[in-house]
Design an enzyme around this catalytic site. Structure first.
Site, PDB file in Angstrom:
ATOM      1  N   SER A 147      29.746  -0.380   8.564  1.00  0.00           N
ATOM      2  CA  SER A 147      29.061  -1.766   9.141  1.00  0.00           C
ATOM      3  C   SER A 147      28.812  -1.813  10.433  1.00  0.00           C
ATOM      4  O   SER A 147      29.585  -1.277  11.374  1.00  0.00           O
ATOM      5  CB  SER A 147      29.869  -2.641   8.655  1.00  0.00           C
ATOM      6  OG  SER A 147      29.633  -3.894   8.980  1.00  0.00           O
ATOM      7  N   TYR A 160      38.069  -7.126   8.385  1.00  0.00           N
ATOM      8  CA  TYR A 160      37.154  -6.248   8.049  1.00  0.00           C
ATOM      9  C   TYR A 160      36.642  -5.441   8.982  1.00  0.00           C
ATOM     10  O   TYR A 160      36.073  -4.122   9.050  1.00  0.00           O
ATOM     11  CB  TYR A 160      35.754  -7.194   7.385  1.00  0.00           C
ATOM     12  CG  TYR A 160      34.654  -6.567   7.065  1.00  0.00           C
ATOM     13  CD1 TYR A 160      34.454  -6.028   5.765  1.00  0.00           C
ATOM     14  CD2 TYR A 160      33.456  -6.261   7.711  1.00  0.00           C
ATOM     15  CE1 TYR A 160      33.554  -5.215   5.287  1.00  0.00           C
ATOM     16  CE2 TYR A 160      32.235  -5.597   7.273  1.00  0.00           C
ATOM     17  CZ  TYR A 160      32.244  -5.226   6.032  1.00  0.00           C
ATOM     18  OH  TYR A 160      31.329  -4.511   5.437  1.00  0.00           O
TER      19      TYR A 160
END
Length: 281
Positions: A147, A160
């Site tokens: 990501s 995250y």
């Protein structure tokens, strides 16, 4: 020409394969004539996904497997099952991930779950599948879904970010190890999606935002970049061009080099400086 591992009757395994980017990848590999195993924690979604895959390929080329990627023993069972059913694996796409949101000082259970799935899932998959993939002596791919948040680490979802920063670091180490392994024809690649409209990002929305890509667009981009050998597959989207992503990443690295406050892009004292940096002034 597609990557040499993406050929008829080769075998692709995709975790988190029952929806979103994972299912889009499975559909693309199936259309290329590959045998495909979609692995996911959700049995009902696996059944639905298998039906979709069977619409583009022979059902005998489709396998499903319920897996918990956070558990090494579950991933080992997946690898053994694929070997028994299809004879081995040529492409592994470690794609399973969650983003329930996080705060810094919450109870640790949520953090542990996020890191167990997002980071340990990729470590478990790569460590379990890679030895037998190498031993096949064929061209192969390990694609790990990271990501942009694992690189620029914006505030707001620290667990995250930590998990995806770990994915980046692990995948870099994995590729270094593979390229220094004698007779190894398997390579690792880091997929860095942009804003993709999936169940992970929908957050209650039923229609794709204008700025988002569809999962199929992301996979088309990934396949094109694999064809030319990219390790970092940095995907744009409809809102953020690659040039802006590059500026954000360059600024994040500059925090260390210039000894600025961490996450200085969001620090009020640096707002104007970041704007000038993006504009090249």
């Amino acid at each position: 020409m597609p990557h040499s591992a993406i050929v008829k009757d080769n075998v692709a395994v995709i975790t988190g394969g029952a929806s979103g980017i994972g299912l889009a990848a499975a559909m693309a590999f199936a259309r290329a004539g590959m045998k495909v195993c979609i692995a996911d924690v959700d049995g009902a979604r696996l059944t639905e996904a298998a039906t979709k895959l069977s619409s583009v390929t022979d059902a005998t080329k489709v396998m499903t497997f319920a897996v918990d990627v956070s558990r090494a023993d579950s991933v080992m069972e997946l690898e053994r099952a694929v070997g028994a059913h299809f004879g081995g694996t040529d492409i592994l796409m470690n794609n399973a991930g969650i983003q329930p949101g996080s705060t810094l000082f919450e109870e640790p259970d949520n953090w542990q779950r996020i890191i167990a799935i997002n980071m340990w899932g990729i470590i478990n998959g790569s460590r379990t599948f890679a030895p037998n993939m190498i031993a096949r002596g064929k061209d192969g791919l390990i694609i790990n879904t990271g990501s942009k948040q694992g690189i620029t680490t914006p505030p707001g979802d620290p667990a995250y970010n930590v998990s995806k920063a770990g994915v980046k670091t692990f995948t870099e180490a994995l590729q270094h190890e593979l390229r220094n392994t004698k007779d190894c024809r398997v390579t690792a690649h880091l997929l860095i999606p942009g804003f993709v409209f999936t169940g992970l990002t929908a957050k209650g929305r039923t229609e794709k935002p204008a700025g988002a890509w569809r999962p199929e667009q992301t996979i088309d981009f990934m396949l094109a970049r694999l064809e030319v050998g990219d390790f970092y597959i940095l995907c744009p989207d409809n809102d953020v061009p690659r040039a802006l992503d590059e500026k954000r990443m360059e600024w994040a690295a500059g925090d260390i080099i210039e000894n600025r406050p961490p996450l200085s892009r969001w620090h009020p004292d640096y707002a104007d400086a970041f704007k000038r940096f993006v504009e090249g002034k």
